[in-house]
Design an enzyme around this catalytic site. Structure first.
Site, mmCIF file in Angstrom:
data_model
loop_
_atom_site.group_PDB
_atom_site.id
_atom_site.type_symbol
_atom_site.label_atom_id
_atom_site.label_comp_id
_atom_site.label_asym_id
_atom_site.label_seq_id
_atom_site.Cartn_x
_atom_site.Cartn_y
_atom_site.Cartn_z
ATOM 1 N N ASN A 1 0.848 -1.194 0.000
ATOM 2 C CA ASN A 1 0.000 0.000 0.000
ATOM 3 C C ASN A 1 0.887 1.248 0.000
ATOM 4 O OD1 ASN A 1 -1.961 1.974 0.318
ATOM 5 N ND2 ASN A 1 -3.073 0.869 1.902
ATOM 6 N N TYR B 1 1.976 8.204 5.657
ATOM 7 C CA TYR B 1 2.534 8.135 7.010
ATOM 8 C C TYR B 1 3.945 8.723 7.068
ATOM 9 C CZ TYR B 1 -1.555 5.395 8.176
ATOM 10 O OH TYR B 1 -2.851 4.999 8.380
#
Length: 178
Positions: free
Chosen positions: A136, A143
């Protein structure tokens, strides 16, 4: 775009949580997994009994991202014994940030992440951590942009398949509770 609001989910919100959980998980991962594995995970992971137990657990918190009272994303946070791995009383696990595909790139994930950061600071915790599927890339970039760094890996089971999650952490410097 109208104002997106963040609202904490309550025990009576199981149907809304099931709907957004199943829909966003399927949108995110169906193309990369077998139909059988997806069906099994969606049935078990988002069962009414499981979600009710999590909503009633004082160490779990769910938040909805709402646009005109429509749920367009959600956040799941864990502290203490509810954390999936580390179980450190000084940390907050972001177990899930999911947003409907139609709203990706519209800062909904950032609003949910900002809520997680605020919860961690309000609780006086030292760091945030999470696991993100190694495939992903969009989530990993998100993040990293928010200051997380990889520190380990763990296995995530989806049906009969083992997948590797990258574990990431963000220290909250200057937020030590005295």
């Amino acid at each position: 775009m109208k104002q997106i609001t963040i609202e904490r989910a309550a025990p009576g919100d199981v149907p809304r949580l099931q709907r957004i959980g199943r829909e966003t998980f399927a949108e995110t991962f169906a193309a990369s997994n077998t139909e059988e594995n997806m069906r099994k995970y969606l049935e078990e992971g988002f069962s009414a009994a499981k979600l009710t137990g999590e909503l009633e657990n004082s160490h779990c918190e769910f938040y909805f991202a709402l646009l005109d009272q429509q749920v367009i994303g959600y956040l799941k946070l864990n502290t203490g014994s509810a954390q999936t791995e580390i179980k450190d009383n000084k940390s907050l696990e972001i177990e899930r940030i999911y947003v409907l595909q139609a709203f990706l790139g519209k800062k909904v994930g950032q609003l949910l992440y900002d809520k997680a950061l605020q919860v961690a600071k309000d609780k006086g915790l030292e760091y945030l951590w999470l696991g993100v599927w190694e495939e992903n890339r969009r989530a990993i970039r998100f993040y990293e942009k928010n200051g997380f760094v990889a520190f380990d890996k763990h296995i995530f089971r989806l049906g009969n398949e083992e997948q590797t999650d990258i574990m990431m952490k963000k220290m909250l410097s200057g937020n030590l509770k005295m």
